[in-house]
Design a protein around this motif. Sequence first.
Motif, PDB file in Angstrom:
ATOM      1  N   GLY A  10       7.444  37.945  32.730  1.00 32.02           N
ATOM      2  CA  GLY A  10       6.234  38.546  33.293  1.00 32.02           C
ATOM      3  C   GLY A  10       6.058  40.013  32.908  1.00 32.02           C
ATOM      4  O   GLY A  10       6.810  40.567  32.097  1.00 32.02           O
ATOM      5  N   VAL A  12       6.337  42.890  34.799  1.00 30.90           N
ATOM      6  CA  VAL A  12       7.431  43.797  35.203  1.00 30.90           C
ATOM      7  C   VAL A  12       8.722  43.408  34.483  1.00 30.90           C
ATOM      8  O   VAL A  12       9.470  44.261  34.013  1.00 30.90           O
ATOM      9  CB  VAL A  12       7.634  43.762  36.738  1.00 30.90           C
ATOM     10  N   GLY A  13       8.970  42.092  34.374  1.00 26.70           N
ATOM     11  CA  GLY A  13      10.196  41.610  33.730  1.00 26.70           C
ATOM     12  C   GLY A  13      10.332  42.111  32.301  1.00 26.70           C
ATOM     13  O   GLY A  13      11.417  42.507  31.866  1.00 26.70           O
ATOM     14  N   ARG A  34      10.998  30.083  33.228  1.00 23.89           N
ATOM     15  CA  ARG A  34      10.714  28.669  32.920  1.00 23.89           C
ATOM     16  C   ARG A  34      10.471  28.466  31.424  1.00 23.89           C
ATOM     17  O   ARG A  34      10.293  27.340  30.970  1.00 23.89           O
ATOM     18  CB  ARG A  34       9.512  28.186  33.725  1.00 23.89           C
TER      19      ARG A  34
HETATM   20  N1  NAP Z   1       1.523  43.359  38.836  1.00 25.95           N
HETATM   21  C1  NAP Z   1       1.285  44.075  39.916  1.00 25.95           C
HETATM   22  O1  NAP Z   1       0.371  44.953  39.949  1.00 25.95           O
HETATM   23  C2  NAP Z   1       2.125  43.888  41.155  1.00 25.95           C
HETATM   24  C3  NAP Z   1       1.858  44.702  42.270  1.00 25.95           C
HETATM   25  C4  NAP Z   1       2.653  44.583  43.400  1.00 25.95           C
HETATM   26  C5  NAP Z   1       3.672  43.666  43.436  1.00 25.95           C
HETATM   27  N2  NAP Z   1       3.917  42.873  42.346  1.00 25.95           N
HETATM   28  C6  NAP Z   1       5.027  41.906  42.439  1.00 25.95           C
HETATM   29  O2  NAP Z   1       5.980  42.151  41.413  1.00 25.95           O
HETATM   30  C7  NAP Z   1       6.566  40.892  41.023  1.00 25.95           C
HETATM   31  C8  NAP Z   1       6.412  40.718  39.520  1.00 25.95           C
HETATM   32  O3  NAP Z   1       5.031  40.791  39.220  1.00 25.95           O
HETATM   33  P1  NAP Z   1       4.458  40.669  37.718  1.00 25.95           P
HETATM   34  O4  NAP Z   1       3.244  41.512  37.668  1.00 25.95           O
HETATM   35  O5  NAP Z   1       5.544  40.860  36.741  1.00 25.95           O
HETATM   36  O6  NAP Z   1       4.000  39.142  37.733  1.00 25.95           O
HETATM   37  P2  NAP Z   1       3.747  38.171  36.467  1.00 25.95           P
HETATM   38  O7  NAP Z   1       3.469  38.948  35.250  1.00 25.95           O
HETATM   39  O8  NAP Z   1       2.734  37.181  36.918  1.00 25.95           O
HETATM   40  O9  NAP Z   1       5.176  37.455  36.276  1.00 25.95           O
HETATM   41  C9  NAP Z   1       5.651  36.548  37.237  1.00 25.95           C
HETATM   42  C10 NAP Z   1       6.878  35.837  36.733  1.00 25.95           C
HETATM   43  O10 NAP Z   1       7.037  34.670  37.587  1.00 25.95           O
HETATM   44  C11 NAP Z   1       7.067  33.523  36.747  1.00 25.95           C
HETATM   45  N3  NAP Z   1       6.470  32.353  37.361  1.00 25.95           N
HETATM   46  C12 NAP Z   1       5.216  32.218  37.839  1.00 25.95           C
HETATM   47  N4  NAP Z   1       5.015  30.947  38.229  1.00 25.95           N
HETATM   48  C13 NAP Z   1       6.163  30.278  37.987  1.00 25.95           C
HETATM   49  C14 NAP Z   1       6.576  28.941  38.167  1.00 25.95           C
HETATM   50  N5  NAP Z   1       5.758  28.001  38.662  1.00 25.95           N
HETATM   51  N6  NAP Z   1       7.833  28.601  37.807  1.00 25.95           N
HETATM   52  C15 NAP Z   1       8.669  29.519  37.294  1.00 25.95           C
HETATM   53  N7  NAP Z   1       8.339  30.806  37.084  1.00 25.95           N
HETATM   54  C16 NAP Z   1       7.092  31.176  37.434  1.00 25.95           C
HETATM   55  C17 NAP Z   1       6.284  33.901  35.512  1.00 25.95           C
HETATM   56  O11 NAP Z   1       6.602  33.001  34.443  1.00 25.95           O
HETATM   57  P3  NAP Z   1       5.547  32.751  33.236  1.00 25.95           P
HETATM   58  O12 NAP Z   1       5.583  34.017  32.401  1.00 25.95           O
HETATM   59  O13 NAP Z   1       6.090  31.567  32.546  1.00 25.95           O
HETATM   60  O14 NAP Z   1       4.206  32.530  33.865  1.00 25.95           O
HETATM   61  C18 NAP Z   1       6.773  35.327  35.297  1.00 25.95           C
HETATM   62  O15 NAP Z   1       8.046  35.307  34.686  1.00 25.95           O
HETATM   63  C19 NAP Z   1       5.857  39.820  41.851  1.00 25.95           C
HETATM   64  O16 NAP Z   1       6.594  39.557  43.013  1.00 25.95           O
HETATM   65  C20 NAP Z   1       4.557  40.485  42.232  1.00 25.95           C
HETATM   66  O17 NAP Z   1       3.991  39.952  43.409  1.00 25.95           O
HETATM   67  C21 NAP Z   1       3.176  42.957  41.197  1.00 25.95           C
END
Ligand code: NAP
Length: 247
Positions: A10, A12-13, A34
């Motif tokens: 994702g 952040v990752g 995944r």
């Molecule tokens: N982005 C923001 O502005 C923000 C703000 C506040 C808090 N956060 C929190 O920070 C954390 C990371 O956010 P992010 O922006 O990095 O989110 P992201 O880009 O949507 O990444 C989410 C990760 O979860 C995985 N994932 C989603 N659905 C899945 C499933 N069904 N099975 C297995 N893996 C799955 C995704 O895999 P795929 O790549 O394969 O989809 C990805 O590795 C989350 O908890 C989010 O709520 C984010």
Amino acid sequence: MKLIVAGATGFVGTELIRQALSHPGVTSVLALARRPTRVPQKTAPGADPSKLKSVVCDNFEDYPESVKKELSGADACVWLIAVTPSKVLTMPWEQVRTICYDYTVNGLETIAQLPRSSADRPLRFIYTSGAKTERDPSKKPWVVGGYSLMRGEAESFVLNYAKESKGAVEAAVARPGLIDAPGKMSMPMNVLATIGRSIIGLPKVDVSEVAATLIDQAINGIEKDTLLNDDLIRIGQKALTEQQKRQ
Ligand SMILES: NC(=O)c1ccc[n+]([C@@H]2O[C@H](COP(=O)([O-])OP(=O)(O)OC[C@H]3O[C@@H](n4cnc5c(N)ncnc54)[C@H](OP(=O)(O)O)[C@@H]3O)[C@@H](O)[C@H]2O)c1
């Protein structure tokens, strides 16, 4: 330290892995997702791409033995798997809950039981949530209330699990506001996002600060159980300054 990054593919990752590959405190990054995790395009000076090990899991509710074996020996885990609010309406609510709550619970329970590099050291588990999350079930925020309460339930599970683990697990919850990055949004989108954020009182933090804080807390220890947006900026900026001095 061997560090598990769950949700490595994702937004952040990807930044977290970019920083971890050049961090001397991280010997190995187990990128759990995944689908395969690749070395980020813009690695930092001194990055060692051979530290990255992609671990693909096809069942986050019952980890295959092969995945458990690959995750063994880790001392810390940063949990980033979730459905972000902007994607909540793209799938049924039960699926959102399974990914955000059930996967977290099962992930922590599974990883906590794996062997670590040293049996004396606790597992550090850092759960990334959001600034508007609510843990008190009697209070429902007016914006995405059900989602905020469900994420709060996951936060409480993680913190209670650590509390009851008799020192085997240390946990923290990171609560960023809107996570930004240079060039992430076009100018009009940025203006709209700023208006939206001010209406709901949502703070902002840069993705580099969030990633630097998560790595810092995994390596150096958890400062406090709930890291608010301001904590992420403060700890992240200090860690980024130290990173720059090393380069
Ligand atoms: N982005 C923001 O502005 C923000 C703000 C506040 C808090 N956060 C929190 O920070 C954390 C990371 O956010 P992010 O922006 O990095 O989110 P992201 O880009 O949507 O990444 C989410 C990760 O979860 C995985 N994932 C989603 N659905 C899945 C499933 N069904 N099975 C297995 N893996 C799955 C995704 O895999 P795929 O790549 O394969 O989809 C990805 O590795 C989350 O908890 C989010 O709520 C984010």
